[in-house]
Motif scaffolding. Structure first.
Motif, short mmCIF file in Angstrom:
data_model
loop_
_atom_site.label_atom_id
_atom_site.label_comp_id
_atom_site.label_asym_id
_atom_site.label_seq_id
_atom_site.Cartn_x
_atom_site.Cartn_y
_atom_site.Cartn_z
N ARG A 1 0.83 -1.21 0.00
CA ARG A 1 0.00 0.00 0.00
C ARG A 1 0.86 1.25 0.00
N THR A 2 1.81 1.33 0.91
CA THR A 2 2.68 2.51 0.97
C THR A 2 3.51 2.64 -0.29
N ARG B 1 1.64 3.86 -3.41
CA ARG B 1 1.36 5.30 -3.32
C ARG B 1 2.61 6.12 -3.62
N THR C 1 -5.53 -0.78 -7.82
CA THR C 1 -5.31 -1.40 -6.50
C THR C 1 -6.26 -0.88 -5.44
N PHE D 1 -5.45 1.54 -3.57
CA PHE D 1 -4.58 2.06 -2.51
C PHE D 1 -4.46 3.58 -2.53
#
Length: 370
Positions: A146-147, A150, A193, A195
């Motif tokens: 996730r991080t 991004r 995704t 995200f």
């Protein structure tokens, strides 16, 4: 063993999985080549993403997930650096290529000390694409994704239109169509995704639209095929990835048809594929992994026999121990330039894990199983 037989193909699929698995680092990284002096100890996001895709298609789960978790750690660890670069760009400051994120990393995720041609955006897009393919195929969870998604999406959304080195670490002053296609595919994957927050998703979507518009306006030559870089009518075999697997245009789109045909007409020779006509690296030989890309495009278009021909040429280049090289040196574009590279870096990189990854991708497309 008869090259081109079902048994020989299946055996090389099995051997390719074994070569890649054997050399994968405990960190999860895929080294480009474990023996070649200039590549040893380093992993590229681009190479690794295609290697991972081949392994994922072959049903390997744990090793591929470990690779993507390594990538997520590498990219996520640079969040503050990306934020700083974007902040400067937003304030109107120029950011030099030397300040951008690197294209290759040590196997433990560091940046190393060896000088390299580092500013390449395509690897970040290619990783995002490969991550989404693996997760979608196997439904697995990738820690840290996730991080990292991004971070990578923010980086690409801001800097997609900046010149950078191409796949071959050349021409840093140009905007390369294959790089733009990798970013296009990666940002589409990042959006998918879920995200990204609303602002990040909007920025990524705007970049995707911007890339499509730029390529349509400046990236297509008079003959209807994609250009090596904006403003050039040359072709490069990396353009094959724009069609399949990146899907910048559908396989049956006139631009796709013209691009694959032009690359094959100008760069393919008896089953092998040159990078580009002015290539002098190790004399400009035919690259095994590029035969894989051309075969994949034929397979995607339903031309099975043509695709098999490229798969079998790839297989014929394997050493007696079943290792695939980076390129072969039997029919060179610039034979007078071979010895200088031999003296500089030694014999052609073997095994090149990306070559094995592309063999696995094409074999899967043709339903060749171990």
């Amino acid at each position: 063993m008869i090259v081109g037989s079902d048994l020989a193909r299946a055996q090389l699929v099995s051997r390719s999985v074994d070569v890649i698995s054997t050399h994968q680092s405990p960190s999860g990284a895929y080294p480009a080549c474990p023996t070649f002096s200039a590549y040893r100890g380093y992993a590229w996001l681009r190479d690794g993403a295609f290697i991972a895709e081949g392994m994922s298609r072959s049903g390997v789960l744990e090793g591929v997930t470990a690779f993507h978790e390594w990538c997520a750690g590498v990219v996520g660890a640079r969040q503050a650096r990306v934020d700083a670069l974007v902040g400067r760009a937003a304030d109107g400051e120029s950011v030099s290529p030397a300040e951008m994120l690197p294209t290759r990393f040590t196997l433990d995720g560091g940046e190393g000390t060896d000088e390299w041609w580092d500013h390449q955006l395509d690897g970040y897009g290619t990783w995002l694409w490969a991550l989404a393919e693996h997760v979608g195929r196997h439904g697995t969870e990738v820690k840290g994704a996730r991080t990292a998604v991004r971070v990578a999406a923010k980086y690409l959304s801001w800097f997609w239109d900046q010149p950078c080195y191409d796949w071959w670490e050349e021409h840093v002053d140009q905007r390369h169509v294959s790089t733009l296609a990798a970013i296009h595919a990666g940002l589409r994957a990042a959006i998918g995704t879920g995200f990204l927050d609303e602002q990040e998703e909007r920025a990524a979507a705007e970049a995707v639209e911007g890339i499509a518009a730029l390529v349509a306006a400046e990236g297509i030559a008079q003959g209807g095929h994609l250009r090596k870089w904006l403003g050039s009518d040359a072709v490069d075999a990396s353009l094959l990835a724009c069609v399949y697997p990146f899907g910048l245009y559908p396989v049956d789109h006139p631009v796709s048809v013209a691009t694959v045909a032009e690359v094959e007409r100008r760069l393919a020779h008896e089953g092998g594929v040159y990078r580009y006509l002015a290539d002098t690296f190790y004399g400009g030989g035919r690259w095994v992994l590029l035969a894989g890309f051309l075969g994949l495009n034929h397979a995607a278009a339903g031309r099975r026999e043509e695709a098999l021909r490229y798969l079998d040429w790839m297989g014929a280049q394997a050493t007696a121990t079943g290792e695939l090289p980076e390129q072969v040196s039997d029919v060179l574009l610039a034979p007078g330039r071979f010895d200088e590279w031999l003296a500089r870096w030694g014999s052609v990189a073997t095994p090149l894990l990306w070559s094995h990854g592309m063999y696995l991708m094409l074999a899967d497309a043709l339903e060749v199983r171990a």
